[in-house]
Design an enzyme around this catalytic site. Structure first.
Site, PDB file in Angstrom:
ATOM      1  CE1 TYR A  64      -3.132  -2.972   0.503  1.00 13.11           C
ATOM      2  CE2 TYR A  64      -3.463  -2.509   2.546  1.00 13.11           C
ATOM      3  CZ  TYR A  64      -3.698  -3.250   1.675  1.00 13.11           C
ATOM      4  OH  TYR A  64      -4.480  -4.441   1.523  1.00 13.11           O
ATOM      5  N   PRO A 212     -15.923  -5.432   3.186  1.00 17.44           N
ATOM      6  CG  PRO A 212     -16.250  -4.741   5.265  1.00 17.44           C
ATOM      7  CD  PRO A 212     -15.194  -4.905   4.161  1.00 17.44           C
ATOM      8  CG  PHE A 217     -22.043  -0.852  -4.992  1.00 19.58           C
ATOM      9  CD1 PHE A 217     -22.317  -0.220  -5.940  1.00 19.58           C
ATOM     10  CD2 PHE A 217     -22.799  -2.051  -4.637  1.00 19.58           C
ATOM     11  CE1 PHE A 217     -23.362  -0.327  -6.745  1.00 19.58           C
ATOM     12  CE2 PHE A 217     -24.032  -2.244  -5.268  1.00 19.58           C
ATOM     13  CZ  PHE A 217     -24.391  -1.321  -6.487  1.00 19.58           C
TER      14      PHE A 217
END
Length: 347
Positions: A64, A212, A217
């Site tokens: 990351y 999760p 979305f």
């Protein structure tokens, strides 16, 4: 639910002794992939706020940034706060020029990656260390053998695997007990329920559910695509393409309807569904905003009846979502994680 103070309970993750908060914090989006890196002081404040609310599991990876997210966590979690939290990081995705990736699981790389992460995090031992992706050139027994040595040396406390199939989980666990398997699991990613989740439960391995909220979305719905920046990897993912989004938005609309009945947000409902899968599951929703974090923690107080669980699962069945999770060939998933037999290994 908005203003309630929620008590964050603890769970035992796996059967090796690790205890963590029932919900963790995924830190990737603070530094990479979902837009430009956020301001360091704001992210440190968010991490401190999460810890003060009872979150103990903070999830990162050396990929990351690369590396910048580990440096951020190392800065935010130093001093006395370090004794109250668990840091999970990962190795195995080596970022090359032009954002190409190389997957590595050979012993020399495992060791060098671990030492580099220890240095960036500013710790003597990593609480939970995952293979981020599985190197299919190296038998999993060989990768696990090196991780076992690192445990024996005190450099890591617990071992995990990410995006891994059931057969590879079994082989790995036979070398050294796995504490956790990290896998994408949500109302719009449910294919892991057939083999991976039952295998983890059979072997006493904890389940860490990443994304999760369906990469945002299930909290924002299709309108989220309007805010993608040029650095946001989601704009290229098949599920977020307009033709698939038009279909997938129905799931968000139904989740929103049920959430309205429950007097909670769609994000809280989606997270509550994950929490209701069992006390061996720890979802790690990510965010860069304190208000979103507070909303996510509020999911711990949302109670679902068996009828509500069934209703959610019927509208978000395994084949209800259109589009793959990743662009084909961009990054391996658990479906690509079988490794060669140990007898074929020549170091």
């Amino acid at each position: 639910m908005a203003g309630e103070k929620v008590e964050v309970r603890r769970i035992k993750l796996g059967s090796q002794g690790l205890e963590v908060s029932a919900q963790g914090l995924g830190c990737m989006g603070m530094s990479a992939f979902y837009g430009p890196a956020k301001k360091e002081e704001e992210m440190v404040a968010l991490i401190h706020h999460a810890a003060s609310c009872g979150i103990t599991l903070f999830d990162t990876s050396d990929s990351y940034g690369p590396h910048t997210n580990e440096l951020l966590l190392g800065k935010a979690l130093n001093g006395e706060i370090r004794e109250r939290v668990q840091v999970a990081t990962k190795f195995g995705i080596k970022i090359l020029e032009g954002f190409k990736r190389e997957i590595r699981g050979d012993p020399d790389y495992v060791r060098s990656a671990c030492l580099a992460s220890l240095n960036r995090l500013g710790v003597d031992s990593i609480d939970l260390y995952y293979a981020h992706r599985i190197d299919t050139k190296v038998p999993i027994e060989v990768t696990m053998g090196e991780l076992k040595k690192l445990v024996e040396e005190g450099k890591i406390k617990y071992v995990g695997l990410s995006e891994v199939c059931a057969s590879t989980i079994r082989r790995a666990h036979a070398v050294h007990p796995l504490t956790a398997v990290q896998i994408e699991w949500s109302l719009w990613t449910r294919d892991v329920e057939e083999e991976i989740i039952p295998t983890c439960r059979e072997l006493g391995i904890g389940i860490v559910a990443y994304s999760p909220l369906g990469r945002g979305f299930l909290s924002s719905g299709p309108k989220m695509a309007e805010k993608f920046t040029k650095e946001d990897a989601r704009q290229y993912m098949p599920r977020f393409q307009p033709e698939n989004m038009e279909h997938n938005k129905r799931i968000f609309e139904r989740v929103s309807e049920i959430a309205s009945r429950k007097h909670c947000t769609p994000a809280q409902l989606a997270l509550a569904w994950v929490h209701h899968q069992g006390d061996d599951v720890c979802p790690i929703p990510g965010t860069t905003k304190i208000e979103n974090f507070n909303q996510n923690v509020g999911a711990l107080s949302v109670k679902l009846t068996p009828e509500e669980m069934a209703e959610l699962e019927s509208l978000a069945s395994v084949d209800a979502v259109k589009g793959d999770r990743y662009i084909a060939g961009s990054v391996p998933t658990w479906k690509d994680s079988e490794t060669p037999p140990l007898s074929s290994w020549n170091s």
